[in-house]
Design a protein around this motif. Structure first.
Motif, mmCIF file in Angstrom:
data_model
loop_
_atom_site.group_PDB
_atom_site.id
_atom_site.type_symbol
_atom_site.label_atom_id
_atom_site.label_comp_id
_atom_site.label_asym_id
_atom_site.label_seq_id
_atom_site.Cartn_x
_atom_site.Cartn_y
_atom_site.Cartn_z
ATOM 1 N N VAL A 192 0.105 -4.284 19.381
ATOM 2 C CA VAL A 192 0.785 -4.428 18.093
ATOM 3 C C VAL A 192 1.356 -3.081 17.688
ATOM 4 C CG1 VAL A 192 0.462 -4.903 15.635
ATOM 5 C CG2 VAL A 192 -0.688 -6.315 17.330
ATOM 6 N N SER A 193 2.572 -3.084 17.197
ATOM 7 C CA SER A 193 3.177 -1.873 16.653
ATOM 8 C C SER A 193 3.548 -2.121 15.205
ATOM 9 C CB SER A 193 4.422 -1.475 17.458
ATOM 10 O OG SER A 193 5.396 -2.497 17.404
ATOM 11 N N GLY A 194 3.480 -1.082 14.407
ATOM 12 C CA GLY A 194 3.811 -1.221 12.994
ATOM 13 C C GLY A 194 3.346 0.006 12.245
ATOM 14 N N THR A 195 3.961 0.262 11.099
ATOM 15 C CA THR A 195 3.640 1.456 10.333
ATOM 16 C C THR A 195 2.862 1.162 9.053
ATOM 17 O OG1 THR A 195 5.778 1.305 9.186
ATOM 18 C CG2 THR A 195 5.698 2.644 11.196
ATOM 19 N N PHE A 196 2.701 -0.127 8.710
ATOM 20 C CA PHE A 196 1.996 -0.473 7.477
ATOM 21 C C PHE A 196 0.491 -0.404 7.745
ATOM 22 C CE2 PHE A 196 0.388 -3.034 4.013
ATOM 23 C CZ PHE A 196 1.248 -2.738 2.970
ATOM 24 N N HIS A 197 -0.190 0.513 7.056
ATOM 25 C CA HIS A 197 -1.584 0.794 7.366
ATOM 26 C C HIS A 197 -2.479 0.568 6.146
ATOM 27 C CE1 HIS A 197 -0.707 4.545 5.280
ATOM 28 N NE2 HIS A 197 0.257 4.791 6.164
ATOM 29 N N PHE A 198 -3.763 0.866 6.302
ATOM 30 C CA PHE A 198 -4.761 0.575 5.283
ATOM 31 C C PHE A 198 -4.464 1.314 3.976
ATOM 32 C CE2 PHE A 198 -8.883 1.171 3.178
ATOM 33 C CZ PHE A 198 -9.372 -0.126 3.190
ATOM 34 N N ALA A 199 -4.136 2.612 4.059
ATOM 35 C CA ALA A 199 -3.859 3.368 2.837
ATOM 36 C C ALA A 199 -2.633 2.818 2.116
ATOM 37 C CB ALA A 199 -3.659 4.847 3.184
ATOM 38 N N GLU A 200 -1.608 2.415 2.876
ATOM 39 C CA GLU A 200 -0.414 1.833 2.278
ATOM 40 C C GLU A 200 -0.741 0.499 1.608
ATOM 41 O OE1 GLU A 200 3.666 1.815 1.281
ATOM 42 O OE2 GLU A 200 2.410 3.388 2.153
ATOM 43 N N THR B 109 5.470 -10.343 5.347
ATOM 44 C CA THR B 109 6.599 -9.482 5.717
ATOM 45 C C THR B 109 6.190 -8.078 6.147
ATOM 46 O OG1 THR B 109 6.910 -8.849 3.386
ATOM 47 C CG2 THR B 109 8.201 -10.706 4.216
ATOM 48 N N ALA B 110 5.161 -7.508 5.523
ATOM 49 C CA ALA B 110 4.829 -6.101 5.781
ATOM 50 C C ALA B 110 3.773 -5.915 6.864
ATOM 51 C CB ALA B 110 4.353 -5.436 4.484
ATOM 52 N N LEU B 111 2.847 -6.856 6.990
ATOM 53 C CA LEU B 111 1.736 -6.676 7.918
ATOM 54 C C LEU B 111 2.144 -7.042 9.345
ATOM 55 C CD1 LEU B 111 -1.227 -8.093 5.799
ATOM 56 C CD2 LEU B 111 -0.207 -5.813 5.791
ATOM 57 N N SER B 112 1.644 -6.271 10.302
ATOM 58 C CA SER B 112 1.975 -6.483 11.711
ATOM 59 C C SER B 112 1.078 -7.557 12.312
ATOM 60 C CB SER B 112 1.802 -5.185 12.498
ATOM 61 O OG SER B 112 2.620 -4.165 11.971
ATOM 62 N N ARG B 113 1.629 -8.295 13.291
ATOM 63 C CA ARG B 113 0.883 -9.355 13.958
ATOM 64 C C ARG B 113 0.991 -9.215 15.470
ATOM 65 N NH1 ARG B 113 2.766 -11.516 9.401
ATOM 66 N NH2 ARG B 113 1.348 -12.744 8.109
ATOM 67 N N SER B 114 -0.060 -9.660 16.138
ATOM 68 C CA SER B 114 -0.039 -9.688 17.595
ATOM 69 C C SER B 114 0.735 -10.914 18.061
ATOM 70 C CB SER B 114 -1.477 -9.747 18.138
ATOM 71 O OG SER B 114 -2.061 -11.003 17.840
ATOM 72 N N ALA B 115 0.976 -10.984 19.372
ATOM 73 C CA ALA B 115 1.702 -12.130 19.923
ATOM 74 C C ALA B 115 0.952 -13.428 19.672
ATOM 75 C CB ALA B 115 1.935 -11.922 21.418
ATOM 76 N N SER B 116 -0.371 -13.353 19.578
ATOM 77 C CA SER B 116 -1.172 -14.557 19.335
ATOM 78 C C SER B 116 -1.260 -14.914 17.859
ATOM 79 C CB SER B 116 -2.585 -14.365 19.900
ATOM 80 O OG SER B 116 -3.223 -13.253 19.293
ATOM 81 N N THR C 236 -3.201 -10.811 12.433
ATOM 82 C CA THR C 236 -2.720 -9.727 11.603
ATOM 83 C C THR C 236 -3.616 -8.503 11.791
ATOM 84 O OG1 THR C 236 -1.833 -11.262 9.959
ATOM 85 C CG2 THR C 236 -2.275 -9.012 9.225
ATOM 86 N N VAL C 237 -3.003 -7.328 11.950
ATOM 87 C CA VAL C 237 -3.759 -6.103 12.206
ATOM 88 C C VAL C 237 -3.392 -5.054 11.160
ATOM 89 C CG1 VAL C 237 -4.343 -4.315 13.885
ATOM 90 C CG2 VAL C 237 -3.709 -6.606 14.678
ATOM 91 N N ILE C 238 -4.422 -4.482 10.518
ATOM 92 C CA ILE C 238 -4.228 -3.406 9.547
ATOM 93 C C ILE C 238 -5.019 -2.198 10.028
ATOM 94 C CG2 ILE C 238 -4.400 -2.722 7.125
ATOM 95 C CD1 ILE C 238 -4.518 -5.680 6.405
ATOM 96 N N PRO C 239 -4.341 -1.168 10.567
ATOM 97 C CA PRO C 239 -5.049 0.004 11.096
ATOM 98 C C PRO C 239 -5.200 1.100 10.053
ATOM 99 C CG PRO C 239 -2.749 0.145 11.676
ATOM 100 C CD PRO C 239 -2.898 -1.110 10.831
ATOM 101 N N LEU C 240 -5.940 2.129 10.423
ATOM 102 C CA LEU C 240 -5.964 3.354 9.638
ATOM 103 C C LEU C 240 -4.630 4.085 9.789
ATOM 104 C CD1 LEU C 240 -9.502 4.807 10.486
ATOM 105 C CD2 LEU C 240 -8.751 4.013 8.237
ATOM 106 N N PRO C 241 -4.255 4.926 8.820
ATOM 107 C CA PRO C 241 -3.048 5.744 8.995
ATOM 108 C C PRO C 241 -3.267 6.779 10.091
ATOM 109 C CG PRO C 241 -4.215 6.399 7.001
ATOM 110 C CD PRO C 241 -4.892 5.160 7.499
ATOM 111 N N ARG C 242 -2.212 7.080 10.831
ATOM 112 C CA ARG C 242 -2.318 8.104 11.865
ATOM 113 C C ARG C 242 -2.679 9.449 11.261
ATOM 114 N NH1 ARG C 242 -2.636 6.219 17.136
ATOM 115 N NH2 ARG C 242 -1.356 4.335 17.308
ATOM 116 N N ASP C 243 -2.149 9.723 10.067
ATOM 117 C CA ASP C 243 -2.496 10.940 9.351
ATOM 118 C C ASP C 243 -3.647 10.620 8.394
ATOM 119 O OD1 ASP C 243 -2.690 13.280 7.962
ATOM 120 O OD2 ASP C 243 -0.658 13.229 7.123
ATOM 121 N N LEU C 244 -4.855 10.980 8.779
ATOM 122 C CA LEU C 244 -6.030 10.597 7.993
ATOM 123 C C LEU C 244 -6.068 11.253 6.616
ATOM 124 C CD1 LEU C 244 -8.939 10.453 10.600
ATOM 125 C CD2 LEU C 244 -7.833 8.563 9.396
#
Length: 287
Positions: free
Chosen positions: A111-119, A134-141, A144-152
């Motif tokens: 999954v790729s996407g820039t919308f993260h937990f802090a956002e 619209t904002a949350l990223s989804r896998s092919a299956s 929905t995935v919400i990750p941590l921001p790359r910049d902690l």
């Protein structure tokens, strides 16, 4: 500003028909104006006792399998009985990818996407079905995935209360919410999630370092008023030849054993390097 505050409709008061149409639609969507509590999804916390024990791998696979099961067509109701209508979010699964290293679950689910937990926390007031779709990223299956921001450093602006508020919002929109907390560094937040969870799975392996970490986590949770009877143990990469059996580990630490997952290092690495999950490569894999 209005959109960020959650405004959904803009009405021209000079247009009487428009006003009536909007009011009618809002009343119908709210059940005639009666307040009702939206459906509340199940929260499962997957807590790796230390980085590298496989909590993120488990979370990625489990979220996909749960979503597949929830998305399957329901069984036909008995004759003369009407099938129950699904609740809000009952056909969706989401993964809170809060483990360490950052975004491993997102990587495993491709999954790729820039919308993260802090956002997501910053948009808490306007967190609705539109934002979810619209904002949350989804896998092919469909997970929905919400990750941590790359910049902690962005997490420094996220309050404890708002983080828990986001969890409650997510439970309104998803039937099952899995939170991968393997290696998460805020013990108070971890304890709060464990207390709020329907299920909490402690993931370990048989290595001495993992067992020491398991003892430390249990001691910390005990000190934060977490009932140990609410916890379940998952022994990953399990092989009796490695040393203590899973039953012995559960008895030694006073935690009920939920499952022992066999060592599939070679198969997992092979499937991951193909960008696929283990059940896609080995459909007859029993575990």
């Amino acid at each position: 500003a209005a959109l960020r505050a959650g405004v959904r409709d803009f009405i021209d008061l000079a247009n009487e028909n428009e006003v009536q149409d909007v009011v009618r639609r809002v009343l119908q969507s709210n059940g005639g104006g009666r307040s009702r509590r939206p459906g509340r999804g199940q929260l499962i916390v997957i807590l790796g006792v230390r980085a590298g024990v496989g909590a993120s791998t488990l979370g990625a696979h489990l979220s996909t399998l749960v979503h597949m099961q929830m998305s399957a067509p329901p069984a036909a109701p008995e004759a003369g009985r009407k099938a129950p209508a699904p609740g809000a979010g009952s056909q969706k699964a989401a993964l809170l990818d809060l483990g360490w290293p950052i975004a491993d679950g997102q990587l495993y689910l491709n999954v790729s996407g820039t919308f993260h937990f802090a956002e997501a926390v910053r948009n808490l007031r306007r967190f609705d079905e539109t934002l979810v779709n619209t904002a949350l990223s989804r896998s092919a299956s469909g997970v929905t995935v919400i990750p941590l921001p790359r910049d902690l450093s962005e997490m420094r602006t996220v309050s404890h209360a708002d983080s828990l508020g986001l969890l409650e919002k997510l439970r309104e929109h998803f039937g099952v919410l899995l939170a991968d907390l393997g290696g998460f560094t805020n013990p108070e937040f971890v304890a709060s999630l464990v207390r709020a969870a329907d299920q909490t799975w402690l993931v370990t392996d048989q290595g001495v370092g993992s067992l020491v970490s398991l003892a430390d986590i249990l001691r910390d949770l005990d000190g934060r008023d977490v009932d140990r009877s609410r916890l379940r143990l998952v022994v990953n990469r399990y092989d009796e030849r490695y040393g203590m059996t899973s039953d012995q580990i559960a008895e030694r630490f006073g935690v009920e054993l939920l499952a022992s997952l066999p060592d599939r290092t070679l198969a997992l690495m092979s499937s991951t390097n193909q960008g696929r999950e283990l059940h896609e490569v080995l459909q007859r894999e029993p575990n």
